[in-house]
Scaffold this active site. Sequence first.
Site, PDB file in Angstrom:
ATOM      1  N   ASP A 247       0.812  -1.226   0.000  1.00 27.94           N
ATOM      2  CA  ASP A 247       0.000   0.000   0.000  1.00 27.94           C
ATOM      3  C   ASP A 247       0.840   1.268   0.000  1.00 27.94           C
ATOM      4  O   ASP A 247       0.402   2.313   0.485  1.00 27.94           O
ATOM      5  CB  ASP A 247      -0.969   0.028   1.199  1.00 27.94           C
ATOM      6  CG  ASP A 247      -1.768  -1.244   1.302  1.00 27.94           C
ATOM      7  OD1 ASP A 247      -2.309  -1.667   0.280  1.00 27.94           O
ATOM      8  OD2 ASP A 247      -1.834  -1.826   2.407  1.00 27.94           O
TER       9      ASP A 247
ATOM     10  N   LYS B 247       2.258   2.132  -5.166  1.00 26.02           N
ATOM     11  CA  LYS B 247       2.946   1.652  -6.375  1.00 26.02           C
ATOM     12  C   LYS B 247       2.133   1.931  -7.637  1.00 26.02           C
ATOM     13  O   LYS B 247       2.688   2.241  -8.679  1.00 26.02           O
ATOM     14  CB  LYS B 247       3.196   0.135  -6.283  1.00 26.02           C
ATOM     15  CG  LYS B 247       4.173  -0.246  -5.205  1.00 26.02           C
ATOM     16  CD  LYS B 247       4.293  -1.752  -5.076  1.00 26.02           C
ATOM     17  CE  LYS B 247       3.048  -2.403  -4.511  1.00 26.02           C
ATOM     18  NZ  LYS B 247       2.760  -2.100  -3.105  1.00 26.02           N
TER      19      LYS B 247
ATOM     20  N   GLY C 294      -4.183  -4.239  -4.279  1.00 30.25           N
ATOM     21  CA  GLY C 294      -5.125  -3.171  -4.608  1.00 30.25           C
ATOM     22  C   GLY C 294      -4.349  -1.942  -5.011  1.00 30.25           C
ATOM     23  O   GLY C 294      -3.566  -1.429  -4.226  1.00 30.25           O
ATOM     24  N   HIS C 295      -4.496  -1.510  -6.249  1.00 34.80           N
ATOM     25  CA  HIS C 295      -3.785  -0.330  -6.717  1.00 34.80           C
ATOM     26  C   HIS C 295      -4.806   0.735  -7.094  1.00 34.80           C
ATOM     27  O   HIS C 295      -5.589   0.546  -8.012  1.00 34.80           O
ATOM     28  CB  HIS C 295      -2.908  -0.681  -7.922  1.00 34.80           C
ATOM     29  CG  HIS C 295      -1.785  -1.614  -7.565  1.00 34.80           C
ATOM     30  ND1 HIS C 295      -1.087  -2.346  -8.478  1.00 34.80           N
ATOM     31  CD2 HIS C 295      -1.227  -1.909  -6.372  1.00 34.80           C
ATOM     32  CE1 HIS C 295      -0.151  -3.064  -7.855  1.00 34.80           C
ATOM     33  NE2 HIS C 295      -0.234  -2.817  -6.576  1.00 34.80           N
TER      34      HIS C 295
ATOM     35  N   GLN D 253       2.060  -5.863  -3.249  1.00 32.00           N
ATOM     36  CA  GLN D 253       2.371  -5.992  -1.811  1.00 32.00           C
ATOM     37  C   GLN D 253       3.697  -5.270  -1.499  1.00 32.00           C
ATOM     38  O   GLN D 253       4.031  -4.320  -2.179  1.00 32.00           O
ATOM     39  CB  GLN D 253       2.410  -7.458  -1.354  1.00 32.00           C
ATOM     40  CG  GLN D 253       1.040  -8.140  -1.340  1.00 32.00           C
ATOM     41  CD  GLN D 253       0.653  -8.746  -2.671  1.00 32.00           C
ATOM     42  OE1 GLN D 253       1.449  -9.367  -3.338  1.00 32.00           O
ATOM     43  NE2 GLN D 253      -0.588  -8.575  -3.071  1.00 32.00           N
TER      44      GLN D 253
END
Length: 441
Positions: free
Chosen positions: A14, A17, A41-42, A233
């Site tokens: 988080d 990225k 999750g991006h 991650q």
Amino acid sequence: MGKSVVVIGAQWGDEGKGKVVDLLTDRAQAVVRFQGGHNAGHTLVIKGKKTALNLIPSGVMREGAPCYIGNGVVLSLAHICGNPRLGIKSELETVEATGMEVRSRLKISEAAPLVLPIHARLDQAREKARGEAKIGTTGKGIGPAYEDKVARRAVRVGDLYQRDLLAAKLGELMAYHNFVLTHYYKEAPEDFQQTLDDLLAYAEVIKPMVADVTEHLRQHLKRGDNVLFEGAQGALLDIDHGTYPFVTSSNTTAGGAATGTGVGPRELDYVLGIVKAYATRVGSGPFPTELEDGPEGIGAHIRKVGDEFGTVTRRPRRCGWFDAVAARRSIFNNSVSGLVVTKLDVLDELETIRICTGYKLDGQVIENPPIGAEGFEKVEPIFEELPGWQSSTFGISRYEDLPENARRYLKRMEEVTETEIAIVSTGPDREHTIVLHHPFD
Ligand code: IMP
């Protein structure tokens, strides 16, 4: 000459990225994901509009660049293609809804193992059985899918196009796991025929995208293209180098860019390590600099200002100070060439800011972080305090426009990590960025 740049999270994930990959994609001719799955999750904000991606590389939000999913990724076809019966939205359609073309630009490795519904069932059943000792996984089935890969019983993308082989492999895998689900966890079994029928339907959707990703990347490099490797991650969640067992099940560190795509390690030119100006962690496990100072405290303030809630699970993230000891190890593990510091603006209102520069274990100062969670649980952080800047840095795009104390804080981050800062992010949008050194230069 083209360049290969690897973008990795250097903390517990988080770090932002997605934004960095999106930003760098305007100089890349290919973007590739190499590990993880739809646990990632991006969140991308482009001209004020938010898009959350899990599996498709963040580079897809720039016109043109082909995107690849490498063999190191575990692939949920339900997530890619959608499944109304299971209430799962298609990520292909999420991207298309933004007006971006994806199907002609995305290629998926034949060697990527599948994440099946039975993997998610097992993941959740295990977490339930663990009770207080749970890992705090995303419950998406990532761990069980990687276990099947290593156990040599995974169903891979290439298997989808040989019906008999697919049925045989899936049958073996599901018989094994259904035995555990029903006899050990006392749960209902997962339906084989339904899983097979769903897979055959997804197989048709993704057929034009299935490819030898390694060969595509080789061609890019041969042509002198810039290639961006997008990690998911963070390094402290790496299966080997993270706070084991509170980790994810893949190699999140930069070496995974080679093994997870088939591109040899000498092809990787620059590793960009992303860190927040502070630290967060979602899920269980040690976190030496965590702020546990209640609902009125600085931890809660950072969570609120930084919107620190999981993209995948919406769980509140644990927040704390920047940890230079963990960062230094992570920088070495990844061969980090330069850092990106994100979310600097979240610290704007603080009077003083702390950096952890060392650990104490049993009263002794230690140079290196302990291996694994048990040792990590026992360390005491040694902090140094810096004055805050107490003015807005939101959206600033020139280094000289930053308040003096913000520059001082960044300088100190460089000193304690012994690594140069290449980029600073001062807000979620593409424009809210200070580029000091472009990794593709
Ligand atoms: P899993 O990857 O779902 O098996 O979860 C293992 C650990 O990794 C848990 O602590 C999760 O919260 C964490 N994790 C997995 N994916 C992400 C991510 O994208 N960001 C932050 N933490 C993650």
